[in-house]
Scaffold this active site. Sequence first.
Site, PDB file in Angstrom:
ATOM      1  N   GLU A 284      -5.229  -4.508  -2.435  1.00 34.64           N
ATOM      2  CA  GLU A 284      -6.094  -3.538  -1.748  1.00 34.64           C
ATOM      3  C   GLU A 284      -6.408  -4.166  -0.395  1.00 34.64           C
ATOM      4  OE1 GLU A 284      -6.998  -0.546  -2.634  1.00 34.64           O
ATOM      5  OE2 GLU A 284      -6.999  -0.412  -4.832  1.00 34.64           O
TER       6      GLU A 284
ATOM      7  N   GLU B 283      -4.565   6.835   3.098  1.00 29.19           N
ATOM      8  CA  GLU B 283      -4.031   5.664   2.395  1.00 29.19           C
ATOM      9  C   GLU B 283      -2.509   5.685   2.319  1.00 29.19           C
ATOM     10  OE1 GLU B 283      -5.491   5.131  -1.597  1.00 29.19           O
ATOM     11  OE2 GLU B 283      -4.442   3.217  -1.851  1.00 29.19           O
TER      12      GLU B 283
ATOM     13  N   HIS C  50      -2.023  -0.977  -1.601  1.00 29.93           N
ATOM     14  CA  HIS C  50      -3.031   0.082  -1.603  1.00 29.93           C
ATOM     15  C   HIS C  50      -4.112  -0.203  -0.571  1.00 29.93           C
ATOM     16  CE1 HIS C  50      -1.970   2.414  -5.301  1.00 29.93           C
ATOM     17  NE2 HIS C  50      -1.203   1.345  -5.446  1.00 29.93           N
TER      18      HIS C  50
ATOM     19  N   HIS D  36       0.693   5.677  -3.668  1.00 30.62           N
ATOM     20  CA  HIS D  36       0.528   7.119  -3.414  1.00 30.62           C
ATOM     21  C   HIS D  36       1.743   7.712  -2.693  1.00 30.62           C
ATOM     22  CE1 HIS D  36      -3.533   6.284  -4.799  1.00 30.62           C
ATOM     23  NE2 HIS D  36      -3.457   5.212  -4.032  1.00 30.62           N
TER      24      HIS D  36
HETATM   25 ZN   LIG Z   1      -4.532   3.481  -3.919  1.00 30.76          ZN
END
Ligand SMILES: [Zn+2]
Length: 538
Positions: A502, A383, A436, A369
């Site tokens: 993640e 995030e 992420h 992002h």
């Molecule tokens: Zn993400």
Amino acid sequence: MGKKWMIATITILFTLLTIGVDTVSAQGKFSDVPNGSWGHSEIHYLKDKGIVNGKGNGLFGPNDKLTRAQAATIIVNAIGKGTMKINQNSSTYPDVRTNFWAYSSIERATQLGIFQGGQNGLFHPNDYISRAQMATIIARTFKLTGGSVSRFSDVGNQFWNTADIAALEMNGIVELGDRFRPNEYGSRAEFTTYLARALEPQFRVSNDGTVLFKGTVNVATTLNVRSAPNTNSSIIGTLVKGETVDVYGMDGEWLRIKYNGNAGYVHQSYIKQVKEPIKSPTPPTPIEKVIAQGKVTSATLNVRRGPSVNTEKIGQLSEGTIVEIYTYENDWAKIKYNGEFAYVSKNYLTSSAGSNSLKDLKIVVDPGHGGKDPGTAGNGLHEKDITLGVSLELERLLKDAGAKPMMTRRDDQFIELNDRAKFANDAQADLFISIHVNSSTATSANGTETWWNSTHASKESEALAKSINHRLVQELGMTDRGGKAGNFLVIRATKMTGVLVELGFLTNSNDAQKMKAADYNQKVAKSILKGIEDYYHL
Ligand SMILES: [Zn+2]
């Protein structure tokens, strides 16, 4: 029975038993090479010519491995015994006695320069041959040439027999695909099929699907077609102005074409491209990199052709010798020996991994992002901030480890997913690591998961995902959601080993608390670094 007779009988029995592996089967087809199976026509063509035989009972054993003695026998069956005299009283190799069933074939194949012994003068007749060795045997036997660059992703420019594998590609002996699997054992079906294609042009495969582009000859009169990509090579034909050629590959400034079914080369300055590329040329395979140094800890250490004790021993290292390690395959370290890649058991090497453990590895770090895309949010966390903080710390640690980290972003900016993948592909990175943070409407959802994709470098990516996930779980006390296959664009479109991590769920209060800790970035970055080192067995 007298002792002499017994020895003679045992010798004859042994000979019969050994030859029995290749006895001529009954007329008809091998039942284990049915119609429509790969190599069916080629295998039966050579069977009908008496060049290969079955195992008896109408079986061929297509998936059986092939020993060096068997390969030499089949090759000599194919090209004939010739008129060269074979000394029946003295063998070239101490481990091939004159009464060995394949003796004369081995001698003949040696005379022709198709086979040679190892450094210690032994032939190792019962060693299995690898697919790379298979390629060299076929290329040498039929003097096949054509290029110094292979289009298989696992045959780099520095591999010991790239030219032989490239020759098989160019001459339609092997089908093109992603991988050649050069270090795997070759099968009877593979060897027989490649041999038939080399012998008989009707069986050659058309690798036309991989024509890079079509071109027209753009010269005043005629253009020479050469056997190799240089002006010192022989002229195998000429093309006239305006003729169309299919270009299969490039070697420097030379284009690989086919001329009367054979590989040939023309200089690129005389070929005008007439169509958009059908397929973009494969980028040159990156030169293999040294990932660590090792020191030999045993009195002597055998050097082998492949990562197995069943492969040819090509030399020996003495205690204290320092070697550069290119990669690890299970318990084997890939090193260079006399300019060729070779393998030694890693159990007798001390690794010098440490400050320079990831020397020169290009590692793309991709903070998820950014800019107008904040990613997910929860518990006061965003995030895009977490991913950037962790990534910048990872960049620092990777530099310390001697790697060359490359960042898709180093500040709060928006970058398209496609551009992130392209960045890594253009850089020909060794690894791609996308960072992420997860979220869920169920605030109880928590833990770390690491995704990999099977499109490219599937096995490697899976291994990296698992080792990184394991370290994160261990070092940060996260719930283990595993390393798993997923279809995210950035790991699907990147061609190298790649993962998407993640780190945790910012919607979960426990995970979020960890993310708010002052040393979070450092802990996570360290864990990922350790995961990478685990992946390289450092
Ligand atoms: Zn993400």
